[in-house]
Design a protein around this motif. Sequence first.
Motif, PDB file in Angstrom:
ATOM      1  N   CYS A   1       1.307   2.013  -3.688  1.00 39.92           N
ATOM      2  CA  CYS A   1       0.098   2.004  -4.514  1.00 39.92           C
ATOM      3  C   CYS A   1      -0.288   3.421  -4.927  1.00 39.92           C
ATOM      4  N   VAL A   2      -0.635   3.588  -6.229  1.00 39.69           N
ATOM      5  CA  VAL A   2      -1.055   4.906  -6.702  1.00 39.69           C
ATOM      6  C   VAL A   2      -2.583   5.014  -6.779  1.00 39.69           C
ATOM      7  N   ALA A   3      -3.279   3.977  -6.398  1.00 47.56           N
ATOM      8  CA  ALA A   3      -4.749   3.962  -6.351  1.00 47.56           C
ATOM      9  C   ALA A   3      -5.393   4.249  -7.702  1.00 47.56           C
ATOM     10  N   CYS A   4      -4.764   3.737  -8.777  1.00 45.12           N
ATOM     11  CA  CYS A   4      -5.301   4.008 -10.117  1.00 45.12           C
ATOM     12  C   CYS A   4      -6.547   3.181 -10.404  1.00 45.12           C
ATOM     13  N   GLY A   5      -6.659   2.035  -9.758  1.00 44.14           N
ATOM     14  CA  GLY A   5      -7.855   1.214  -9.932  1.00 44.14           C
ATOM     15  C   GLY A   5      -7.790   0.196 -11.053  1.00 44.14           C
TER      16      GLY A   5
ATOM     17  N   ILE B   1       0.803  -1.229   0.000  1.00 43.62           N
ATOM     18  CA  ILE B   1       0.000   0.000   0.000  1.00 43.62           C
ATOM     19  C   ILE B   1       0.833   1.275   0.000  1.00 43.62           C
TER      20      ILE B   1
ATOM     21  N   LYS C   1     -10.520   5.113   0.050  1.00 39.94           N
ATOM     22  CA  LYS C   1     -10.436   6.574   0.190  1.00 39.94           C
ATOM     23  C   LYS C   1      -9.456   7.227  -0.777  1.00 39.94           C
ATOM     24  N   GLY C   2      -9.273   6.647  -1.932  1.00 45.18           N
ATOM     25  CA  GLY C   2      -8.356   7.229  -2.916  1.00 45.18           C
ATOM     26  C   GLY C   2      -6.891   7.111  -2.524  1.00 45.18           C
ATOM     27  N   LEU C   3      -6.604   6.295  -1.516  1.00 47.04           N
ATOM     28  CA  LEU C   3      -5.223   6.197  -1.035  1.00 47.04           C
ATOM     29  C   LEU C   3      -4.505   4.967  -1.567  1.00 47.04           C
ATOM     30  N   TYR C   4      -5.163   3.830  -1.496  1.00 46.07           N
ATOM     31  CA  TYR C   4      -4.538   2.581  -1.956  1.00 46.07           C
ATOM     32  C   TYR C   4      -5.640   1.560  -2.228  1.00 46.07           C
TER      33      TYR C   4
ATOM     34  N   ILE D   1     -10.983   0.679  -3.747  1.00 51.80           N
ATOM     35  CA  ILE D   1      -9.946   1.693  -3.609  1.00 51.80           C
ATOM     36  C   ILE D   1     -10.276   2.478  -2.346  1.00 51.80           C
TER      37      ILE D   1
END
Lengths: 66, 194
Positions: free
Chosen positions: A13-17, A10, A32-35, A30
Amino acid sequence: MPRRKAVVDINSCVACGCCKKVCPKDAITIEKGLYSKIDESICVGCGRCAIACPADIITLVERENI
Amino acid sequence: MKKNKKWYDYLWIVSITYLVLGFFNILFAWIGLLCFFIPLLISIFGGGKTYCNKYCGRGQMFDLLGNKFKLSRNKPMPRFMLSKWFRYGFLAFFMIMFFNMIFATYLVFSGSRDLTQVVTLLWTFKLPWQWAYSANLNSEWIAQFAFGFYSVMLTSTVLGLVTMGLFKPRSWCVYCPMGTMTQGICKIKYREKE
């Protein structure tokens, strides 16, 4: 019997999805947009997310049966 | 197992249309500001990285070209590109170039510089682009901004296509300045509360 589960690093992780999109079991959210967060009780260890991840930070780890 | 496609799974069409329109009339470049403001607003108002995850047409385009059309080597990226230094460094560089572009727009606005009808690729190569501008606007800064902004969009698409080919399809997402910014907003909003 051990099973394979996908595990996310984590901190990188860039949280791109990308992983979430390819997960056949919808086990990924995802957070909270963090990981990205993988629900290990749903994950079947198929490894699609690990292939899709552009940062290559998802690894498949052997886990004892939950 | 195939997932049902939603309307937002087709936003790659919008991204491609945007790039094509810029070849015909540069003033369409202004629409691209939506790709700047929507992601920021979504994350500011608590939507996290929904833009990246669902609505980013560019990401979908790379996904399509890289996976479906097999234009990606699908190899891991070099480790340094994943580092925070590289991500924040690229964001900083990108912002400096962005403000440089805003300043060029200001110079045209204030009348101290004439409109230059070029699209600058990779911050270096000046491509003649005068065919895409025929209007004779009283306020030429509007056109100057369009040329500048389209340069930003084209440059980032080209970079994204190069890393798509060399590494994973959506490698751009790792160092995308918008993605770094939206994640940064989420870090400020939530990480402290954890």
